[in-house]
Design a protein around this motif. Sequence first.
Motif, short mmCIF file in Angstrom:
data_model
loop_
_atom_site.label_atom_id
_atom_site.label_comp_id
_atom_site.label_asym_id
_atom_site.label_seq_id
_atom_site.Cartn_x
_atom_site.Cartn_y
_atom_site.Cartn_z
N ARG A 1 -0.26 8.03 6.80
CA ARG A 1 0.31 8.56 5.57
C ARG A 1 -0.79 8.75 4.52
NH1 ARG A 1 4.77 5.80 1.44
NH2 ARG A 1 5.10 7.68 0.18
N ALA A 2 -1.71 7.78 4.43
CA ALA A 2 -2.81 7.91 3.48
C ALA A 2 -3.68 9.11 3.82
CB ALA A 2 -3.65 6.62 3.49
N TYR B 1 2.17 7.48 -6.03
CA TYR B 1 1.23 8.61 -6.08
C TYR B 1 1.93 9.92 -5.73
CZ TYR B 1 -2.72 11.66 -5.08
OH TYR B 1 -3.60 12.71 -5.08
N GLU B 2 2.81 9.89 -4.73
CA GLU B 2 3.54 11.11 -4.37
C GLU B 2 4.42 11.58 -5.52
OE1 GLU B 2 4.97 12.41 -0.56
OE2 GLU B 2 4.74 10.35 0.17
N TRP C 1 0.85 -1.20 0.00
CA TRP C 1 0.00 0.00 0.00
C TRP C 1 0.88 1.24 0.00
CZ3 TRP C 1 -3.37 2.14 4.54
CH2 TRP C 1 -4.41 2.92 4.03
N GLU C 2 1.95 1.22 0.80
CA GLU C 2 2.87 2.36 0.81
C GLU C 2 3.63 2.49 -0.51
OE1 GLU C 2 4.59 4.36 3.80
OE2 GLU C 2 4.07 3.01 5.45
N ARG D 1 -4.12 7.24 -7.02
CA ARG D 1 -5.02 7.81 -6.00
C ARG D 1 -6.21 6.89 -5.77
NH1 ARG D 1 -7.85 8.44 -2.71
NH2 ARG D 1 -8.86 10.25 -1.82
N MET E 1 1.52 4.48 -2.54
CA MET E 1 1.63 5.87 -2.10
C MET E 1 2.93 6.50 -2.58
SD MET E 1 0.09 5.80 1.77
CE MET E 1 -0.88 4.38 2.28
N LEU F 1 -1.99 12.23 2.57
CA LEU F 1 -2.03 12.37 1.12
C LEU F 1 -3.41 12.68 0.58
CD1 LEU F 1 0.30 9.39 0.06
CD2 LEU F 1 0.80 11.83 -0.15
N THR F 2 -4.44 12.17 1.26
CA THR F 2 -5.79 12.25 0.68
C THR F 2 -6.76 13.11 1.48
OG1 THR F 2 -6.68 10.33 1.89
CG2 THR F 2 -5.47 9.89 -0.17
N ILE G 1 -5.22 3.77 -3.75
CA ILE G 1 -5.07 3.97 -2.31
C ILE G 1 -6.37 3.60 -1.60
CG2 ILE G 1 -4.76 5.69 -0.49
CD1 ILE G 1 -2.79 7.13 -2.34
#
Length: 520
Positions: free
Chosen positions: A138-139, A94-95, A87-88, A103, A91, A142-143, A106
Amino acid sequence: MLTWKKPIAFALACLLTVSLFMPAPNQKAEAFTTSNADTAMTAFVNTFYDASAKYFYTNSDHLIHPEHAYGPNGGLYTDFWWEAQLWETVMDAYERTSSPTYRTMIDDIYTGFNAKYTNMMANVFNDDLGWWALACLRAYELTGTVEYLNRGSFLFDQIYSEWDTSYYNGGIWWRRDAHNPNVSANAQKNMATNAPMVMTAIKLRYAYNNTAYLTKATQIYDWTKLKLTSGSKVNDHMEGTGAGIVKDWDFTYNYGTFLGAAVSLYQATGSSSYLTDANNAAQYVIDKMVSAQSLMYEGENDAAGFKMVFARNLNRLRVQGGQSQYLSFLQQNATQAWNHRRTSDNIIGSDWLRPTGSGYVQSLTAAAGASILQLVPADNYTGYIAGNGAYEAENARRTLVSGSGMVNESTYAGFTGRGYVAGWNTNNTSLDFYVNQNSASTKTISFHYAAGAGNASRYVKVNGVFVSNNLVFASTSGWGTFSTVTVSVPLNAGSNTIQLGYDSSKGNSNYLNVDLLSGL
């Protein structure tokens, strides 16, 4: 349940039989570019992601293998902590790209995970829960999705409730069902549980604007540093009764989580002492847990993902800690990973110094290579990465047979790196050094060794071809006396395997301790 599996991963690393690789003379090396990063991530998703289940497969062939038959559907899909790391990885992508595809993933992966694990708290391993707590926060960052904040906060509270001073004067237990070392061998407090909770606590401190989380982060960090570090060395865990004993296993993810915790507290406090701790941990790995400046192979299964955790947090140290000196190291490792991918599907294997083989690859393994290409800015370098010419024997791959005694040791002074390989006198065993060169050439290499039992002899192969049937390692009169022996070897541009081995038909069986291969 990371720590419980680590001895198994280490054994697999030692028992692996090496298949030698001879590159074609015109093999092409490709640069690490932004396009490479795109390709690596696309290949990773295409190979491992089941969009219908919203979950990652454990293996590239989508079959269950006994080497890691954990996780949903009997191990068809990745287990608890692997899925958090993958999952990371999404991310990370995505970053770098801001792609709407990543996105959406996630959210989808979170949904898929909850469908497979309807009650996360049924998992008794606090480190597993901790990786999800950290990833959820972290998610959220980001979201902005509040569900991720709520879940991360809930998990943190559950894990922090396992802080206990009854043994070892503090620390969070590894397992919620093992709190008494007098009755359970599983009662331990480790780096994998405690250090990620420091990072999570700092994220919660800012999400809620609540300094109580900073207090908890400092409390956990202070205990972790006091009990699980010694100078620049970051240890694995404490166990045993009374004051307990420290297990000093070296794994890159321990260094990664500790330096990540230090970076988080540096951000929150501005105290330079945390930056010093982070740099010390980072430099230990860069100095001692590499082969020619490339992060070492640590094994399969859990161990193949350790350097992903280290690289992710080293990059945080570079960016958030303002430590630009690590950029070149990260870029070189990203290029090594890319250059050694399997070109048929662009999947990256567990050893970034040798080409990825034709067999199935595990998802955590492939994610490590894909992630570092997302984390690090492309340098557009074209060519091979030859390294610094020093290959520590204790970081090399080994071919072992049952009953052989090749072990890492640091008993006698005079070695470089973390120690040397000792106890070597068994037939059909070898040390295998994966060497990359910018151009074809003949080099004179040196082995740094001790031969306290008298003259020893071993053979040397380069890319499967004997260059010395019986290289003599002259007696050094004692194990604390080191010497060198040299041999000339022909090397191809790109990847090479230098194998130092013992064959009873070609030499004697005296013990030999090997410290270093140099001269490249």
